[in-house]
Write a protein that holds these residues in place. Sequence first.
Motif, short mmCIF file in Angstrom:
data_model
loop_
_atom_site.label_atom_id
_atom_site.label_comp_id
_atom_site.label_asym_id
_atom_site.label_seq_id
_atom_site.Cartn_x
_atom_site.Cartn_y
_atom_site.Cartn_z
N THR A 73 10.14 7.53 20.89
CA THR A 73 9.27 8.71 20.95
C THR A 73 9.54 9.69 19.80
O THR A 73 8.62 10.16 19.14
CB THR A 73 9.47 9.45 22.29
N LEU A 74 10.82 9.96 19.56
CA LEU A 74 11.17 10.98 18.57
C LEU A 74 10.78 10.55 17.15
O LEU A 74 10.17 11.31 16.40
CB LEU A 74 12.68 11.25 18.64
N GLU A 75 11.12 9.31 16.81
CA GLU A 75 10.77 8.78 15.48
C GLU A 75 9.26 8.78 15.30
O GLU A 75 8.75 9.13 14.23
CB GLU A 75 11.29 7.34 15.30
N LEU A 76 8.59 8.40 16.37
CA LEU A 76 7.14 8.31 16.29
C LEU A 76 6.52 9.69 16.07
O LEU A 76 5.59 9.86 15.28
CB LEU A 76 6.65 7.70 17.61
N ARG A 77 7.09 10.71 16.72
CA ARG A 77 6.57 12.08 16.58
C ARG A 77 6.65 12.56 15.13
O ARG A 77 5.82 13.34 14.69
CB ARG A 77 7.36 13.05 17.44
N HIS A 78 7.65 12.10 14.42
CA HIS A 78 7.80 12.51 13.02
C HIS A 78 6.72 11.92 12.12
O HIS A 78 6.52 12.37 11.01
CB HIS A 78 9.20 12.14 12.50
N GLN A 79 6.04 10.89 12.63
CA GLN A 79 5.02 10.22 11.82
C GLN A 79 3.65 10.88 11.97
O GLN A 79 2.73 10.57 11.24
CB GLN A 79 4.87 8.75 12.24
N GLN A 114 8.41 24.99 1.38
CA GLN A 114 7.36 24.08 1.87
C GLN A 114 6.32 24.85 2.68
O GLN A 114 5.12 24.60 2.58
CB GLN A 114 7.97 22.97 2.73
N ALA A 115 6.82 25.78 3.51
CA ALA A 115 5.89 26.56 4.35
C ALA A 115 4.95 27.38 3.48
O ALA A 115 3.74 27.39 3.69
CB ALA A 115 6.69 27.46 5.30
N LEU A 149 0.94 19.72 9.34
CA LEU A 149 1.25 18.93 8.13
C LEU A 149 2.63 19.20 7.56
O LEU A 149 3.04 18.55 6.60
CB LEU A 149 0.22 19.24 7.03
N ILE A 150 3.36 20.15 8.14
CA ILE A 150 4.60 20.62 7.52
C ILE A 150 5.63 19.50 7.33
O ILE A 150 6.41 19.51 6.39
CB ILE A 150 5.21 21.82 8.31
N HIS A 151 5.61 18.51 8.21
CA HIS A 151 6.59 17.41 8.09
C HIS A 151 5.99 16.20 7.37
O HIS A 151 6.54 15.10 7.44
CB HIS A 151 7.12 17.03 9.47
N GLN A 152 4.88 16.43 6.68
CA GLN A 152 4.21 15.39 5.89
C GLN A 152 3.96 14.11 6.69
O GLN A 152 4.42 13.03 6.31
CB GLN A 152 5.04 15.09 4.65
N ASN A 178 -11.12 16.08 3.61
CA ASN A 178 -11.36 15.20 2.47
C ASN A 178 -10.12 15.05 1.61
O ASN A 178 -9.81 13.97 1.12
CB ASN A 178 -12.52 15.73 1.62
N GLN A 179 -9.40 16.18 1.41
CA GLN A 179 -8.17 16.13 0.62
C GLN A 179 -7.10 15.28 1.33
O GLN A 179 -6.37 14.53 0.70
CB GLN A 179 -7.60 17.53 0.43
N LEU A 180 -7.03 15.44 2.66
CA LEU A 180 -6.02 14.69 3.43
C LEU A 180 -6.32 13.20 3.45
O LEU A 180 -5.43 12.36 3.56
CB LEU A 180 -5.96 15.19 4.87
N ASN A 181 -7.60 12.90 3.33
CA ASN A 181 -8.05 11.51 3.37
C ASN A 181 -7.80 10.88 2.00
O ASN A 181 -8.69 10.65 1.22
CB ASN A 181 -9.55 11.52 3.71
N ASP A 182 -6.52 10.61 1.73
CA ASP A 182 -6.09 10.25 0.37
C ASP A 182 -5.84 8.76 0.20
O ASP A 182 -5.25 8.33 -0.78
CB ASP A 182 -4.81 11.03 0.03
#
Length: 249
Positions: A73-79, A114-115, A149-152, A178-182
Motif C-alpha cells: 500500500t505505502l509504495e503504491l501510494r508514492h506512485q 519544490q513546493a 503532484l508534489i511527490h512527482q 495537457n502539460q501533465l500528459n507527457d
Amino acid sequence: MAAPLIQVAGLIKNYGYIKALRGIDLELAPGDFLSLFGPNGAGKSTLIRLLSTQAKPTSGRVEIAGYNLAEDTLELRHQIGVISHASYLYNSLTALENIKLYASLYGVEKPERQARKLIEQVGLADRMHHLVRTFSRGMQQRLSIARALIHQPRIIFLDEPYTGLDQHAAHLLSELLNQLNDGERTIILITHNLNRGLALANQVAILVQGRLIYHQPRTDVNEAEFEQLYFQHVSQAGQAGSGLINQLA
Ligand code: ADP
C-alpha cells in the motif's frame, strides 16, 4: 506495447448489498490517458478510491507500477496523485505551508524549493503566502493539483476536477492536464464533460452499473457520434441492469 503500469483484474466492490463494481478488468500503459464516463452511481469514484488505496476491494487484483494493492500500500501510494472533489488542503495554512507539509509527508527532497516551484507552475505564485480559506474554488483546485503532484507521481487520478470551475479556470485546468500528459505519466480522468474528456484522452471508457461496458482507443472514437453512442450504451446497460435487479428481487 510498453508493460502495463496499471493492471486491474476482476475487481469487485460491494457496499453491503450494493454492487458498486461488478468485475473490472483494465490495463493501462505508461503515457495512457483514459477518460472515464458514466452516469451517477455507476461506480467511477469507487474505482478511483480503490485504485488510490482509499478503500479496500471486496475481491480482485490490482497492480500499479509493479506494486500489489493488497500488499504494498505505502509504495503504491508514492506512485499516485489524486485530485477529487475534496481538496485535502488545510484552510488555516497558506498555500506554501500546505504544499510544504505534503512535501515533508512524502519525504520530498528540498521541500520548500519544490513546493514553491509547483505553486508557480499552477499559476499561484502571487498567492503563495495567502491562507487557503481566502481562495476561490478554482484556486483551491489548482493548489490541490500542486498537492497531488508534489511527490512527482507517475500516475494521476482525477475525479470530476471540473466541478464548480468557471470557464477560465476550466480552461487553465485543461492546459495543466495537457502539460501533465507527457507520454510518461498515466492519467485517469472522470468527467461528465464528453468533449473535454475526448479532447485529452488516448483511451475512452464507459462505466455503467459497476461494469466497463465500453473501452476503445480514442482514435477509434468518432467525436460527432460519441454523445449518441454514450447514451445508447448507458440506456442499454441500464435496461439490462434493471432486468437483473428484477430477477434478484
Ligand atoms: P459514481 O462515482 O459513478 O457516481 P460511486 O462510485 O460514487 O458512483 O457509487 C457507486 C455505487 O456505490 C452507488 O450505488 C453508491 O450509492 C454506492 N456507494 C458509494 N460509496 C459508498 C459507501 N461508502 N457506502 C455505501 N454505498 C456506497
